[in-house]
Write a protein that holds these residues in place. Structure first.
Motif, PDB file in Angstrom:
ATOM      1  N   MET A  35       0.846  -1.188   0.000  1.00  0.00           N
ATOM      2  CA  MET A  35       0.000   0.000   0.000  1.00  0.00           C
ATOM      3  C   MET A  35       0.882   1.238   0.000  1.00  0.00           C
ATOM      4  O   MET A  35       1.445   1.614   1.026  1.00  0.00           O
ATOM      5  N   CYS A  36       1.018   1.843  -1.140  1.00  0.00           N
ATOM      6  CA  CYS A  36       1.853   3.029  -1.310  1.00  0.00           C
ATOM      7  C   CYS A  36       1.126   4.251  -0.752  1.00  0.00           C
ATOM      8  O   CYS A  36      -0.069   4.409  -0.952  1.00  0.00           O
ATOM      9  N   GLY A  37       1.834   5.115  -0.038  1.00  0.00           N
ATOM     10  CA  GLY A  37       1.239   6.373   0.388  1.00  0.00           C
ATOM     11  C   GLY A  37       1.074   6.532   1.879  1.00  0.00           C
ATOM     12  O   GLY A  37       0.637   7.572   2.342  1.00  0.00           O
ATOM     13  N   GLY A  38       1.378   5.546   2.686  1.00  0.00           N
ATOM     14  CA  GLY A  38       1.257   5.681   4.135  1.00  0.00           C
ATOM     15  C   GLY A  38      -0.106   5.287   4.650  1.00  0.00           C
ATOM     16  O   GLY A  38      -1.014   4.974   3.901  1.00  0.00           O
ATOM     17  N   ASP A  39      -0.243   5.342   5.958  1.00  0.00           N
ATOM     18  CA  ASP A  39      -1.505   4.964   6.580  1.00  0.00           C
ATOM     19  C   ASP A  39      -2.343   6.208   6.894  1.00  0.00           C
ATOM     20  O   ASP A  39      -1.907   7.343   6.725  1.00  0.00           O
ATOM     21  N   LEU A  40      -3.557   5.993   7.341  1.00  0.00           N
ATOM     22  CA  LEU A  40      -4.484   7.085   7.609  1.00  0.00           C
ATOM     23  C   LEU A  40      -3.962   7.997   8.709  1.00  0.00           C
ATOM     24  O   LEU A  40      -4.091   9.218   8.631  1.00  0.00           O
ATOM     25  N   ARG A  41      -3.337   7.447   9.732  1.00  0.00           N
ATOM     26  CA  ARG A  41      -2.812   8.250  10.836  1.00  0.00           C
ATOM     27  C   ARG A  41      -1.754   9.239  10.335  1.00  0.00           C
ATOM     28  O   ARG A  41      -1.705  10.386  10.776  1.00  0.00           O
ATOM     29  N   PHE A  42      -0.900   8.814   9.423  1.00  0.00           N
ATOM     30  CA  PHE A  42       0.110   9.689   8.839  1.00  0.00           C
ATOM     31  C   PHE A  42      -0.538  10.873   8.126  1.00  0.00           C
ATOM     32  O   PHE A  42      -0.137  12.025   8.304  1.00  0.00           O
ATOM     33  N   HIS A  43      -1.572  10.613   7.330  1.00  0.00           N
ATOM     34  CA  HIS A  43      -2.216  11.678   6.561  1.00  0.00           C
ATOM     35  C   HIS A  43      -3.016  12.629   7.449  1.00  0.00           C
ATOM     36  O   HIS A  43      -3.050  13.835   7.199  1.00  0.00           O
ATOM     37  N   ILE A  44      -3.639  12.122   8.500  1.00  0.00           N
ATOM     38  CA  ILE A  44      -4.364  12.992   9.431  1.00  0.00           C
ATOM     39  C   ILE A  44      -3.381  13.907  10.147  1.00  0.00           C
ATOM     40  O   ILE A  44      -3.637  15.097  10.322  1.00  0.00           O
ATOM     41  N   GLY A  45      -2.232  13.372  10.577  1.00  0.00           N
ATOM     42  CA  GLY A  45      -1.224  14.189  11.247  1.00  0.00           C
ATOM     43  C   GLY A  45      -0.630  15.253  10.336  1.00  0.00           C
ATOM     44  O   GLY A  45      -0.278  16.338  10.790  1.00  0.00           O
ATOM     45  N   ARG A  46      -0.509  14.968   9.067  1.00  0.00           N
ATOM     46  CA  ARG A  46       0.080  15.911   8.118  1.00  0.00           C
ATOM     47  C   ARG A  46      -0.918  16.972   7.663  1.00  0.00           C
ATOM     48  O   ARG A  46      -0.586  18.153   7.579  1.00  0.00           O
ATOM     49  N   MET A  47      -2.145  16.589   7.383  1.00  0.00           N
ATOM     50  CA  MET A  47      -3.124  17.513   6.803  1.00  0.00           C
ATOM     51  C   MET A  47      -3.967  18.235   7.858  1.00  0.00           C
ATOM     52  O   MET A  47      -4.485  19.302   7.604  1.00  0.00           O
ATOM     53  N   ARG A  48      -4.176  17.630   8.999  1.00  0.00           N
ATOM     54  CA  ARG A  48      -5.030  18.129  10.081  1.00  0.00           C
ATOM     55  C   ARG A  48      -6.516  18.144   9.712  1.00  0.00           C
ATOM     56  O   ARG A  48      -7.346  17.855  10.527  1.00  0.00           O
TER      57      ARG A  48
END
Length: 51
Positions: A35-48
């Motif tokens: 799964m390319c692109g990271g997990d959901l926790r990574f994206h929530i932390g980055r985008m807010r």
């Protein structure tokens, strides 16, 4: 072992598919989809916040 059993039986678009489990004396290995692109926790932390 419970996670291995669940992943081997469940097939869903929002879950990562497990194709093959194997183990040695110390570790359990799970062959799963890449799964390319990271997990959901990574994206929530980055985008807010998502649009």
């Amino acid at each position: 072992m419970n996670e291995r059993m669940l992943l081997s039986q469940l097939k869903h678009t929002f879950l990562i598919n497990m194709y093959y489990p194997f183990e040695d004396r110390e570790n359990l290995y799970l062959v799963m989809d890449y799964m390319c692109g990271g997990d959901l926790r990574f994206h929530i932390g980055r985008m807010r916040r998502f649009q």
